[in-house]
Design an enzyme around this catalytic site. Sequence first.
Site, PDB file in Angstrom:
ATOM      1  N   ASN A 253      -7.736   3.957   9.952  1.00  0.00           N
ATOM      2  CA  ASN A 253      -7.207   2.251  10.587  1.00  0.00           C
ATOM      3  C   ASN A 253      -7.194   2.940  11.673  1.00  0.00           C
ATOM      4  OD1 ASN A 253      -4.947   4.416   9.552  1.00  0.00           O
ATOM      5  ND2 ASN A 253      -3.548   3.266  10.681  1.00  0.00           N
TER       6      ASN A 253
ATOM      7  N   THR B 141      11.766  -6.816 -11.503  1.00  0.00           N
ATOM      8  CA  THR B 141      10.560  -8.668 -10.827  1.00  0.00           C
ATOM      9  C   THR B 141       9.679  -8.653 -10.229  1.00  0.00           C
ATOM     10  OG1 THR B 141      12.377  -9.466 -11.905  1.00  0.00           O
ATOM     11  CG2 THR B 141      11.766 -11.100 -11.512  1.00  0.00           C
TER      12      THR B 141
ATOM     13  N   CYS C  28       2.110   0.728  12.009  1.00  0.00           N
ATOM     14  CA  CYS C  28       3.246   1.016  10.949  1.00  0.00           C
ATOM     15  C   CYS C  28       4.475   1.916  11.694  1.00  0.00           C
ATOM     16  CB  CYS C  28       2.445   1.420   9.405  1.00  0.00           C
ATOM     17  SG  CYS C  28       2.317   0.817   8.479  1.00  0.00           S
TER      18      CYS C  28
ATOM     19  N   GLY D 160       0.792  -0.882  -0.100  1.00  0.00           N
ATOM     20  CA  GLY D 160       0.172   0.058   0.352  1.00  0.00           C
ATOM     21  C   GLY D 160       1.221   0.793  -0.053  1.00  0.00           C
ATOM     22  N   THR D 161       2.544   1.185   0.589  1.00  0.00           N
ATOM     23  CA  THR D 161       2.610   2.748   0.442  1.00  0.00           C
ATOM     24  C   THR D 161       3.232   2.824  -0.625  1.00  0.00           C
ATOM     25  OG1 THR D 161       3.297   2.117   3.004  1.00  0.00           O
ATOM     26  CG2 THR D 161       4.671   3.453   1.977  1.00  0.00           C
TER      27      THR D 161
ATOM     28  N   GLN E 190      -6.850   0.139   4.450  1.00  0.00           N
ATOM     29  CA  GLN E 190      -8.115  -0.436   5.548  1.00  0.00           C
ATOM     30  C   GLN E 190      -9.884  -1.387   5.362  1.00  0.00           C
ATOM     31  OE1 GLN E 190      -7.387  -1.686   8.507  1.00  0.00           O
ATOM     32  NE2 GLN E 190      -5.196  -0.714   8.066  1.00  0.00           N
TER      33      GLN E 190
ATOM     34  N   HIS F 197      -1.762  -8.047   2.668  1.00  0.00           N
ATOM     35  CA  HIS F 197      -2.129  -8.690   3.630  1.00  0.00           C
ATOM     36  C   HIS F 197      -2.541  -8.086   5.344  1.00  0.00           C
ATOM     37  CE1 HIS F 197       0.560  -5.537   6.669  1.00  0.00           C
ATOM     38  NE2 HIS F 197       0.411  -4.961   4.853  1.00  0.00           N
TER      39      HIS F 197
ATOM     40  N   SER G 158      -3.668  -3.761  -0.339  1.00  0.00           N
ATOM     41  CA  SER G 158      -1.880  -4.079   0.217  1.00  0.00           C
ATOM     42  C   SER G 158      -3.590  -5.663   0.562  1.00  0.00           C
ATOM     43  CB  SER G 158      -1.749  -3.487   1.253  1.00  0.00           C
ATOM     44  OG  SER G 158      -0.157  -4.045   1.775  1.00  0.00           O
TER      45      SER G 158
END
Length: 393
Positions: free
Chosen positions: A160, A247, A339, A74-75, A188, A210, A208
């Site tokens: 979040n 890659t 984070c 996401g960042t 989120q 995860h 994102s």
Amino acid sequence: MKPTAAVYLDNAATTRLDPEVLDAMLPLMTEQFGNPSSIHSHGRAVRTAIEKARKTVASLLNTSPAEIFFTSGGTEADNTAIRSSIETYGLTHAITSPLEHHAVLHTLQHLAEQGTIQLSLVNIDDKGHVDLAHLDELLRSHQNEAGRTRSLVSLMHGNNEIGNMLNLNRAGEICRAHEAIFHSDTVQTMGHFPHNLQQLPVDFIVGSGHKFHGPKGVGFLYVNAGRVKINPFVYGGAQERNMRGGTENVYGIVGLAKALEIAYRDMDAHQQHITFLKRRMIDSLRAKMPDVQFNGDSADVENSLYTVLNVSLPASDMSDMLLFSLDIARISASGGSACSSGSSIGSHVLAALPELDSERGYVRFSFGKYNTEADIDYAVDTLVALYQKELVK
């Protein structure tokens, strides 16, 4: 009753990998190991897996595969949308809120400090709601001062830390009325709420893996091709249709797509389950700890991010050690944005809320599909016991 395993209530920070996702990823870690940029059969097989994953994500979001670009998370997706749109269009003005994730807020503050842009912060009220009338005013004022220069607006969909939700449709309509480019950090809410990109008036959204039971280190950026075209943020190769060099994280991409597919497949059931757990914690805390309070909209179950509950606890000598005490009791929770874990700096989101009582203890519980009633009951009973112990002293 004390659970047999540690209780994980920090799902806004990261989520447990779904076994179905791992099963989908394993072949790309072992048998299908080719470089997707290679033209031989090993490479072509892996390229096919990436494009299949892209089609899956696009289909779930009701958009074109050509508008989905895979990133490291996401960042990076947020940075790509912000920095590349500012560079590509020569934007000199941006608007955000003081409640944004640091992936957005720090990026825009850095650009403002460099003199690249003028940064405006939209007003928020006592509960942390974004003042959309002020957003309209800021856009109108900038246009009056600088003619029809376009602005970038970046406002998150679901906060979040305090669970507040932004009306994406209304915010997007305001942006389009002023020809502004609209980016929303949807990290989120992705996988927890449906996103129909044929209907949403947004130019960029992000995901994102995860955060919805997929792998870490992979995300995606949606770019509304009908409205914006940006230069790459990461150079170094022709990957992602010349939009992101390097890659590809092949098994991560396949895992993300599978996780999002599961999230959409089971969304209603998971929302009902998690909402039930959140209500249980709210009701139990109110019954057992009368002075408990909740920040933002997080206790408004119907109108907030249902995975997040931000709890304000009575002032005591143990407030500074609250998370440590919970950890000792084998409960994982957060005091703010995950984070920034390990940082001595307090939550910028809570600090931005007017009339915050700095003496109280603050903890964010965030729920996922693997949590149980026993997890909630143990967490509540542990909190109550900790505070009762303080009162006895």
